[in-house]
Write an enzyme that holds these catalytic residues in place. Sequence first.
Site, PDB file in Angstrom:
ATOM      1  N   SER A  63       6.891  -0.842   5.758  1.00 27.81           N
ATOM      2  CA  SER A  63       5.989  -0.853   4.458  1.00 27.81           C
ATOM      3  C   SER A  63       4.566  -1.343   4.988  1.00 27.81           C
ATOM      4  CB  SER A  63       6.413  -1.918   3.440  1.00 27.81           C
ATOM      5  OG  SER A  63       7.851  -1.386   3.090  1.00 27.81           O
TER       6      SER A  63
ATOM      7  N   ASP B 108       3.415  12.149  15.982  1.00 28.60           N
ATOM      8  CA  ASP B 108       3.531  12.057  14.627  1.00 28.60           C
ATOM      9  C   ASP B 108       2.215  12.341  13.713  1.00 28.60           C
ATOM     10  OD1 ASP B 108       5.272  11.879  12.443  1.00 28.60           O
ATOM     11  OD2 ASP B 108       5.319   9.843  12.314  1.00 28.60           O
TER      12      ASP B 108
ATOM     13  N   LEU C 268       0.839  -1.359  -0.091  1.00 30.29           N
ATOM     14  CA  LEU C 268      -0.185  -0.007   0.124  1.00 30.29           C
ATOM     15  C   LEU C 268       0.780   1.200  -0.077  1.00 30.29           C
ATOM     16  CD1 LEU C 268      -2.775  -0.891   2.509  1.00 30.29           C
ATOM     17  CD2 LEU C 268      -3.057  -0.647   0.089  1.00 30.29           C
TER      18      LEU C 268
ATOM     19  N   GLY D 148       6.538   4.009   4.777  1.00 27.03           N
ATOM     20  CA  GLY D 148       6.464   5.153   5.378  1.00 27.03           C
ATOM     21  C   GLY D 148       7.983   5.021   6.118  1.00 27.03           C
ATOM     22  N   GLY D 149       8.331   6.136   7.070  1.00 22.79           N
ATOM     23  CA  GLY D 149       9.612   6.092   7.711  1.00 22.79           C
ATOM     24  C   GLY D 149       9.930   4.865   8.549  1.00 22.79           C
ATOM     25  N   PHE D 150       8.916   4.176   8.919  1.00 24.88           N
ATOM     26  CA  PHE D 150       9.116   2.977   9.645  1.00 24.88           C
ATOM     27  C   PHE D 150       8.899   1.636   9.184  1.00 24.88           C
ATOM     28  CE2 PHE D 150       8.291   6.703  12.047  1.00 24.88           C
ATOM     29  CZ  PHE D 150       9.220   6.865  12.770  1.00 24.88           C
TER      30      PHE D 150
HETATM   31  N1  ADP Z   1      -4.939   1.230   7.654  1.00 23.75           N
HETATM   32  C1  ADP Z   1      -4.413   1.644   6.468  1.00 23.75           C
HETATM   33  N2  ADP Z   1      -5.485   1.519   5.393  1.00 23.75           N
HETATM   34  C2  ADP Z   1      -4.856   1.784   4.219  1.00 23.75           C
HETATM   35  N3  ADP Z   1      -3.637   2.405   4.001  1.00 23.75           N
HETATM   36  C3  ADP Z   1      -2.781   2.509   4.721  1.00 23.75           C
HETATM   37  C4  ADP Z   1      -3.229   2.166   6.133  1.00 23.75           C
HETATM   38  N4  ADP Z   1      -2.149   2.469   6.787  1.00 23.75           N
HETATM   39  C5  ADP Z   1      -1.145   2.871   5.973  1.00 23.75           C
HETATM   40  N5  ADP Z   1      -1.578   2.959   4.960  1.00 23.75           N
HETATM   41  C6  ADP Z   1      -0.815   3.260   3.625  1.00 23.75           C
HETATM   42  O1  ADP Z   1       0.423   3.070   3.569  1.00 23.75           O
HETATM   43  C7  ADP Z   1       1.206   4.098   3.489  1.00 23.75           C
HETATM   44  C8  ADP Z   1       2.373   4.183   4.549  1.00 23.75           C
HETATM   45  O2  ADP Z   1       1.990   4.464   5.866  1.00 23.75           O
HETATM   46  P1  ADP Z   1       2.697   4.812   6.926  1.00 23.75           P
HETATM   47  O3  ADP Z   1       3.942   3.795   7.131  1.00 23.75           O
HETATM   48  O4  ADP Z   1       1.902   4.828   7.977  1.00 23.75           O
HETATM   49  O5  ADP Z   1       3.515   5.910   6.468  1.00 23.75           O
HETATM   50  P2  ADP Z   1       4.075   7.036   7.373  1.00 23.75           P
HETATM   51  O6  ADP Z   1       5.294   6.601   8.031  1.00 23.75           O
HETATM   52  O7  ADP Z   1       4.826   7.964   6.310  1.00 23.75           O
HETATM   53  O8  ADP Z   1       3.047   7.591   8.122  1.00 23.75           O
HETATM   54  C9  ADP Z   1       0.360   5.455   3.940  1.00 23.75           C
HETATM   55  O9  ADP Z   1       0.653   6.444   3.007  1.00 23.75           O
HETATM   56  C10 ADP Z   1      -1.012   4.735   3.468  1.00 23.75           C
HETATM   57  O10 ADP Z   1      -1.222   5.141   2.145  1.00 23.75           O
END
Ligand code: ADP
Length: 669
Positions: A363, A475, A356, A359-361
Amino acid sequence: MFFKLFFFILSQSFYYSSSQIINFTYNGFGPPLTDISVQGIASVTRNGLLKLTNTTMRETGHAFYNKPIRFKDSPNGTVSSFSTTFVFAIHSQIPTLSSHGIAFAVVPNASLPFGDPSQYMGLFNITNNGNDTNHVFAVELDTVLNPEFNDKNDNHVGININSLISVNSSPAGYWKETGLGFKNMTLISGKRMQVWVDYDGRTNRIDVTMAPFKKSKPIKPLVSVVRDLSSVLLQDMFVGFSSATGHCCLPEHFVLGWSFGVNEKAPPLDLSKLPKLPRWKPRRIYVFYKNWMLSISIFCIPLVFIPSLIFLVRCILMRRRKFAEELEDWETYLGKNHRLKFKDLYYATQGFKDLLGSGGFGSVYKGVMPKTQHEIAVKRVSNESQQGLKEFVSEIVSIGRMSHRNIVPLLGYCRRKNELLLVYDYMPNGSLDKYLYNSPELTLGWKQRINVLKGVASALFYLHVEWEQVVIHRDVKASNVLLDAAYNGRLGDFGLARLCGHGSDPQTTRVVGTWGYLAPDHVTTGRVTTATDVFAFGVLLLEVACGRRPIEIDKVSGERVFLVDWVFGFWIEGNILDAKDPNLGTMYDQSEVEMVLKLGLLCSNSDPHARPSMGQVLHYLSGDEMLLDLSPLDLCRRGMMLGIHHGVRELGMFTGGSSIADSILSGGR
Ligand SMILES: Nc1ncnc2c1ncn2[C@@H]1O[C@H](COP(=O)(O)OP(=O)(O)O)[C@@H](O)[C@H]1O
Ligand SMILES: *[C@@H]1O[C@H](CO)[C@@H](O)[C@H](O)[C@H]1NC(C)=O
Ligand SMILES: *[C@@H]1O[C@H](CO)[C@@H](O)[C@H](O)[C@H]1NC(C)=O
Ligand SMILES: *[C@@H]1O[C@H](CO)[C@@H](O)[C@H](O)[C@H]1NC(C)=O
Ligand SMILES: *[C@@H]1O[C@H](CO)[C@@H](O)[C@H](O)[C@H]1NC(C)=O
Ligand SMILES: *[C@@H]1O[C@H](CO)[C@@H](O)[C@H](O)[C@H]1NC(C)=O
Ligand SMILES: *[C@@H]1O[C@H](CO)[C@@H](O)[C@H](O)[C@H]1NC(C)=O
Ligand SMILES: *[C@@H]1O[C@H](CO)[C@@H](O)[C@H](O)[C@H]1NC(C)=O
């Protein structure tokens, strides 16, 4: 009819009365062995088998009933009727080959020292073979084809007189009841077989019959010949068996039972009393000699089997490792209900196929719970350090217990070596950021935007105030705001959140969060308070209203432009509404946009004490409290500092309220 009967009785009485009656029966040969002398390599086994030969090569084995038997009433008389039956078995270590065979023999002398241990079957030798002075009658069970003796094949039964050249012979076998034909038998099969030899003194007819063990005597004999034996047999003769081993094949010849009668039928054998044959195991020599395929496969099977076993074990181990998880004591009481199996997650996400986003932490992968068809988002966070994991997991668990309509529900987690998996409800509309920065292809109307902001605000209020502990999200940013099916904003990603008890002063030294959303007080002190979340929320408010990133690079000067400064600049110039997102179109409430912009600035005030609480923010957003009369100078009095984001180094210059007006004039845009 009467005459016939009379002659029958007469003939019968003649048949029996002519001389002494002698018979003997051996249902097994002892022990003790009585009246039989064995010579050569012949012996009697412990269980009573007459073993004519063992596997010694080029040897003869003889066994004779050691009392002479009177075949004639007078030296020049005719030979009396006689009859014998015996059960034998020939076993060869090589199943298709054997050396020579067994002969039932009527001989003038109980010892045959000149019998050749070869094709002469221990009966004759090359010089006396065929000489009438031998006085030998024999029935051969021949297992070798000797062309010099006119042998038909290597598996025949023959009648022999003074010679190894048979008077008559036939392939081994028996005639089934009339009309059913002939059945072959293999002498060297190792199976038990019975032979009957009958000589009729009146008709001079010799019949040899054989049958498989326990089969009754066939009516039609196998080999017959009419020959007066009077010139062949002497008055007193010895009866017995002769056998010889040759140069190969390691055969063993056995006689299991034997009966004999002169002037009468041989007494029937009690087949159930006969001794047992030894059990033969296939010998190595046979395996190598005859069945090299088998021997090759015996070598090959381990070669194939062992690697495949190793492969299998490795597969199992790899599978174990692939699905391995870690579980510690504290988890069993903390997170039992939220702990999910890695295997289930693996299958739910089809091996983490559908990414999907990252992010920083870690996938995030999409998946579907197989049982419930519930859509999930699995976040894989690699955590190399085990430190703080307990706190982290306990936090996750507490979030799992939270239920707020603006928080992404956490369904559970799974922990593996160096890895943590967080399982959330799947948010079909993704994260807010893509609606803001990808305009105009993907955009949200003002109504939706304000709704999302209200949602996030109420989530933060829930975390800060309503929840049993103070939870600081740490965050808050557009990419952590996810949109559910109804475009409600939901706060997600508590990856960095820390729990702290109400009232206690949260202490941390690590700066966490995302650049652009970081409150200056957090950067300088490393302290995290609810006000740091408010700061980030303020940036989010501005972002949503302006459709700009928190930090953008100015295309002309190449300098970093901070959103807070940028909006503040418009405000100072008196046209704050110009900062709004051009993609909003006309369908928006001017006063609401203005309120959001001002509230954004108020929240992202560099002085943490000047920022409103989330409770107040909620009031402003819902319009209960008015912000419209707030002026830039008010904000300055409340400690607004500009250029604060340019660098931590500059922070020292902006600590006093007096320099603010200057900064507004010089740095403000
Ligand atoms: N519960 C979820 N449902 C749908 N998509 C999600 C969900 N959680 C995260 N994502 C997708 O995954 C991507 C990366 O998430 P995340 O790692 O939380 O990003 P970040 O660390 O930048 O906040 C998000 O930009 C979002 O598009
Ligand atoms: C065969 O029998 C003879 C005599 O009994 C004996 O000397 C010999 O060792 C035996 N051979 C084998 C191979 O058993
Ligand atoms: C037996 O036959 C031989 C010759 O064939 C003869 O010499 C002898 O006398 C005969 N004996 C009797 C008892 O008939
Ligand atoms: C049998 O042969 C042996 C020697 O080979 C001899 O001494 C003996 O007399 C013979 N017996 C008969 C009945 O021919
Ligand atoms: C064959 O047997 C006879 C006795 O029947 C004997 O005299 C003769 O020497 C033997 N010949 C060989 C070659 O063994
Ligand atoms: C048969 O054997 C006897 C004695 O053993 C001998 O005198 C005679 O010549 C032999 N006959 C033949 C045809 O070999
Ligand atoms: C029996 O054996 C003979 C000779 O070996 C062969 O010709 C015949 O075909 C065999 N019969 C059967 C039914 O096996
Ligand atoms: C065997 O002979 C004995 C006499 O020696 C006789 O009593 C017995 O009936 C005979 N057995 C058979 C089966 O003919």
